[in-house]
Design a protein around this motif. Sequence first.
Motif, PDB file in Angstrom:
ATOM      1  N   ALA A 285      17.963 -57.474 -33.911  1.00 16.92           N
ATOM      2  CA  ALA A 285      17.826 -58.024 -32.560  1.00 16.92           C
ATOM      3  C   ALA A 285      18.711 -57.300 -31.563  1.00 16.92           C
ATOM      4  O   ALA A 285      18.555 -57.485 -30.352  1.00 16.92           O
ATOM      5  CB  ALA A 285      18.162 -59.515 -32.577  1.00 16.92           C
ATOM      6  N   GLY A 286      19.663 -56.509 -32.098  1.00 12.59           N
ATOM      7  CA  GLY A 286      20.578 -55.794 -31.219  1.00 12.59           C
ATOM      8  C   GLY A 286      21.501 -56.730 -30.469  1.00 12.59           C
ATOM      9  O   GLY A 286      21.748 -56.541 -29.266  1.00 12.59           O
ATOM     10  N   ILE A 287      22.020 -57.745 -31.157  1.00 11.47           N
ATOM     11  CA  ILE A 287      22.891 -58.728 -30.528  1.00 11.47           C
ATOM     12  C   ILE A 287      24.242 -58.749 -31.229  1.00 11.47           C
ATOM     13  O   ILE A 287      24.440 -58.086 -32.262  1.00 11.47           O
ATOM     14  CB  ILE A 287      22.257 -60.137 -30.548  1.00 11.47           C
ATOM     15  N   SER A 288      25.188 -59.493 -30.683  1.00 11.73           N
ATOM     16  CA  SER A 288      26.524 -59.572 -31.262  1.00 11.73           C
ATOM     17  C   SER A 288      26.511 -60.393 -32.546  1.00 11.73           C
ATOM     18  O   SER A 288      25.558 -61.135 -32.823  1.00 11.73           O
ATOM     19  CB  SER A 288      27.491 -60.229 -30.271  1.00 11.73           C
ATOM     20  N   ARG A 289      27.585 -60.248 -33.323  1.00 14.42           N
ATOM     21  CA  ARG A 289      27.742 -61.042 -34.536  1.00 14.42           C
ATOM     22  C   ARG A 289      27.698 -62.536 -34.201  1.00 14.42           C
ATOM     23  O   ARG A 289      27.048 -63.319 -34.897  1.00 14.42           O
ATOM     24  CB  ARG A 289      29.069 -60.686 -35.212  1.00 14.42           C
ATOM     25  N   GLU A 290      28.371 -62.934 -33.138  1.00 17.80           N
ATOM     26  CA  GLU A 290      28.421 -64.346 -32.756  1.00 17.80           C
ATOM     27  C   GLU A 290      27.027 -64.857 -32.390  1.00 17.80           C
ATOM     28  O   GLU A 290      26.636 -65.974 -32.769  1.00 17.80           O
ATOM     29  CB  GLU A 290      29.369 -64.545 -31.566  1.00 17.80           C
ATOM     30  N   ALA A 291      26.263 -64.046 -31.670  1.00 18.52           N
ATOM     31  CA  ALA A 291      24.906 -64.450 -31.294  1.00 18.52           C
ATOM     32  C   ALA A 291      24.001 -64.538 -32.524  1.00 18.52           C
ATOM     33  O   ALA A 291      23.136 -65.422 -32.612  1.00 18.52           O
ATOM     34  CB  ALA A 291      24.324 -63.463 -30.284  1.00 18.52           C
ATOM     35  N   ALA A 292      24.209 -63.630 -33.481  1.00 19.89           N
ATOM     36  CA  ALA A 292      23.422 -63.666 -34.715  1.00 19.89           C
ATOM     37  C   ALA A 292      23.752 -64.921 -35.528  1.00 19.89           C
ATOM     38  O   ALA A 292      22.861 -65.555 -36.112  1.00 19.89           O
ATOM     39  CB  ALA A 292      23.687 -62.413 -35.544  1.00 19.89           C
ATOM     40  N   GLU A 293      25.028 -65.281 -35.568  1.00 19.63           N
ATOM     41  CA  GLU A 293      25.426 -66.507 -36.261  1.00 19.63           C
ATOM     42  C   GLU A 293      24.782 -67.729 -35.611  1.00 19.63           C
ATOM     43  O   GLU A 293      24.343 -68.664 -36.299  1.00 19.63           O
ATOM     44  CB  GLU A 293      26.952 -66.643 -36.252  1.00 19.63           C
ATOM     45  N   ALA A 294      24.727 -67.730 -34.271  1.00 23.18           N
ATOM     46  CA  ALA A 294      24.097 -68.836 -33.552  1.00 23.18           C
ATOM     47  C   ALA A 294      22.595 -68.892 -33.855  1.00 23.18           C
ATOM     48  O   ALA A 294      22.013 -69.974 -33.995  1.00 23.18           O
ATOM     49  CB  ALA A 294      24.335 -68.693 -32.052  1.00 23.18           C
ATOM     50  N   TYR A 295      21.954 -67.723 -33.962  1.00 22.88           N
ATOM     51  CA  TYR A 295      20.527 -67.632 -34.294  1.00 22.88           C
ATOM     52  C   TYR A 295      20.275 -68.276 -35.665  1.00 22.88           C
ATOM     53  O   TYR A 295      19.357 -69.097 -35.826  1.00 22.88           O
ATOM     54  CB  TYR A 295      20.109 -66.170 -34.292  1.00 22.88           C
ATOM     55  N   VAL A 296      21.100 -67.898 -36.641  1.00 27.69           N
ATOM     56  CA  VAL A 296      20.946 -68.425 -38.003  1.00 27.69           C
ATOM     57  C   VAL A 296      21.255 -69.920 -38.037  1.00 27.69           C
ATOM     58  O   VAL A 296      20.580 -70.694 -38.731  1.00 27.69           O
ATOM     59  CB  VAL A 296      21.843 -67.643 -38.984  1.00 27.69           C
ATOM     60  N   GLU A 297      22.261 -70.344 -37.281  1.00 31.72           N
ATOM     61  CA  GLU A 297      22.600 -71.767 -37.232  1.00 31.72           C
ATOM     62  C   GLU A 297      21.446 -72.570 -36.644  1.00 31.72           C
ATOM     63  O   GLU A 297      21.156 -73.687 -37.090  1.00 31.72           O
ATOM     64  CB  GLU A 297      23.868 -71.985 -36.397  1.00 31.72           C
ATOM     65  N   ASN A 298      20.760 -71.995 -35.672  1.00 28.71           N
ATOM     66  CA  ASN A 298      19.604 -72.676 -35.094  1.00 28.71           C
ATOM     67  C   ASN A 298      18.469 -72.788 -36.104  1.00 28.71           C
ATOM     68  O   ASN A 298      17.714 -73.779 -36.099  1.00 28.71           O
ATOM     69  CB  ASN A 298      19.122 -71.937 -33.848  1.00 28.71           C
ATOM     70  N   LEU A 299      18.325 -71.767 -36.968  1.00 31.30           N
ATOM     71  CA  LEU A 299      17.334 -71.863 -38.043  1.00 31.30           C
ATOM     72  C   LEU A 299      17.619 -73.079 -38.912  1.00 31.30           C
ATOM     73  O   LEU A 299      16.706 -73.796 -39.332  1.00 31.30           O
ATOM     74  CB  LEU A 299      17.348 -70.594 -38.899  1.00 31.30           C
ATOM     75  N   LYS A 300      18.910 -73.309 -39.192  1.00 33.31           N
ATOM     76  CA  LYS A 300      19.283 -74.472 -39.992  1.00 33.31           C
ATOM     77  C   LYS A 300      18.951 -75.773 -39.276  1.00 33.31           C
ATOM     78  O   LYS A 300      18.384 -76.705 -39.864  1.00 33.31           O
ATOM     79  CB  LYS A 300      20.788 -74.438 -40.310  1.00 33.31           C
ATOM     80  N   LYS A 301      19.327 -75.850 -37.998  1.00 32.96           N
ATOM     81  CA  LYS A 301      19.132 -77.087 -37.246  1.00 32.96           C
ATOM     82  C   LYS A 301      17.659 -77.447 -37.121  1.00 32.96           C
ATOM     83  O   LYS A 301      17.298 -78.619 -37.086  1.00 32.96           O
ATOM     84  CB  LYS A 301      19.761 -76.956 -35.864  1.00 32.96           C
ATOM     85  N   THR A 302      16.817 -76.439 -37.045  1.00 32.27           N
ATOM     86  CA  THR A 302      15.378 -76.681 -36.921  1.00 32.27           C
ATOM     87  C   THR A 302      14.688 -76.731 -38.283  1.00 32.27           C
ATOM     88  O   THR A 302      13.451 -76.728 -38.359  1.00 32.27           O
ATOM     89  CB  THR A 302      14.722 -75.589 -36.054  1.00 32.27           C
ATOM     90  N   LYS A 303      15.493 -76.764 -39.347  1.00 31.55           N
ATOM     91  CA  LYS A 303      15.004 -76.865 -40.729  1.00 31.55           C
ATOM     92  C   LYS A 303      14.138 -75.676 -41.140  1.00 31.55           C
ATOM     93  O   LYS A 303      13.288 -75.793 -42.030  1.00 31.55           O
ATOM     94  CB  LYS A 303      14.260 -78.194 -40.943  1.00 31.55           C
ATOM     95  N   ARG A 304      14.382 -74.531 -40.507  1.00 26.50           N
ATOM     96  CA  ARG A 304      13.689 -73.308 -40.910  1.00 26.50           C
ATOM     97  C   ARG A 304      14.534 -72.485 -41.893  1.00 26.50           C
ATOM     98  O   ARG A 304      14.053 -71.466 -42.399  1.00 26.50           O
ATOM     99  CB  ARG A 304      13.355 -72.459 -39.679  1.00 26.50           C
TER     100      ARG A 304
END
Length: 588
Positions: A563-582
């Motif tokens: 995605a060409g994003i920061s480590r922190e943004a990538a962690e937030a992306y993955v955390e959102n996958l968890k929250k949305t049960k994906r």
Amino acid sequence: MLPEHAPFTSSQRQALDSLLSGLDPVQRGWLSGFLAASGSSAPVSSAAPVAGGKLTVLYGTESGNSEVLADRAVKAAKKRGFQAVMKNMSEVSPADLAKSPNLFVIVSTWGDGEPPETAVGFYKEFMSADLKLANVKFSVCALGDTAYEKFCQIGKDVDARLEALGAARVFARQDCDVDYEDSFATWLEGSLSSLAPAAAEPVSFVAAVAAPAVEYGKKNPFPAETIENLVLNGEGSSKETIHIEFSLAGSGLSYEPGDALAVVPVNAPDVVRGVLQAAKLTGNEEIEVKNVGTKLLADALREDFDITALSRAVLTKLAEAADSATLRALLAEDSKEQLKEYNYGREIVDALVDFAPHGLSAAALTGIFRKLPPRLYSIASSPLAHENEVHLTVAAVRYDSNGRSRKGVCSTYLADLVKSGDTVPMFIQPNKNFRLPADGSTPVIMVGPGTGVAPFRSFIEHRAALGSSGKNWLFFGDQHYTYDFLYQLEWQEYLKDGVLTRLDVAFSRDQPEKVYVQDRMVQQAAELYEWLEQGAHFYVCGDANRMAHDVHEALISVVEFQAGISREAAEAYVENLKKTKRYQRDVY
């Protein structure tokens, strides 16, 4: 007390009040059905329940136990007149707690002091949140396993944090071991009574409903017949993985892909002999087993007690039973590291030899044990593909430590003692946190090395049976292609039929450098990220200590660089996958 307008004389009311006050809710329910079944033609209205106010039952669960108990707590609270709701920690924020005047928390501890997978985000935020909860009344029920040093740690943390934020504890925290039924019942009754002591459960006389002759579940495991038991690894493998099939015919049990099967094992004969020898007993002694009755000691050690898992709780009881000053010193607060070092690779038999050299009486010996707990295994079959059957994929655990041969209690019970035609006690343990997407067109990515592939066999069988159109991608790993490619022919057939869209494998010992599933993920990063952007659900099953952590890190890296994003943004992306049960994990 019965209401004044009840159709009884004063002396009858007094007698009934005296009887009912001594009954627990289960006994009252039985009496209600008994009276209805024995001829009462019309229901008798009881007093309206006293309003107990709003109650939130917050739960954090890994294997489903906390959710089951939360449901029971809500039903019991509603009978007391509470407006009760249950909420998963994954669905709320800590700030929501201020809106809950009455709060029950039922939370499990995973591994050695970790929160359940779905509760990680809530727990981290809650433990650092600046909240004012002075208007909240609470009580905490903590679930854990005394085999671990940090027994019930998450429940303890939440309990202390609620108090620190100003909430008022109405009933003492209850710490429950794996055999939690009695402890939970005590906590629930005490907590409800503390919140609304006047809101006694109303007595209702209702029409009797015919119940099934036998109902199977945790309290009454089903004796399932073994259909097949075979080794999956090829000759020459250093691993021993079995595929075992059971019949559920006549059980009334049902399951979904992602659920677990709880197997009730017995201890191996040689392990029982070792404990008896260490305690200097014959096994012919008679003892009383709670809720069972009188049994020969050898039988009780085989069938009823956990006679292997060494823990602080076991050693504390042993120190008293053996009157060992040496063991008391080892259990002292300033000897934690020495205790940890001693426990590593040892079992109860070693402690008996070391700290009870003169042996123990049968009663003293059994007094140090806890009940033998069932073992949970991810189900490896779809009920649509195998009607009235359930399949498991189990790795037999065997190793040597401190001069003794060791083995997993349940895995070697299934591998060594269970043959075709034998019955094995079991029940279904639902896992709502590990489910296929409801939409069959949704892409699915599955990462399951070794026996972690079990639920994904279930997933693929289920999607094939349903004719789901969603793409399916499996990452599988093990030691050797030749010996350890579990279910190889099935995967190849699914690839041929188009049910399995992609299969990436990693056999760690087939080349000089070790290659694992997380390495294959990184190699296929572009397509993996493309699938995620298409809405794919991502699943992981297997070892929690290393594999799941490494796969998680690889997933963050894939997102970061693709995605060409920061480590922190990538962690937030993955955390959102968890929250949305994906992003769901079934790790152990």
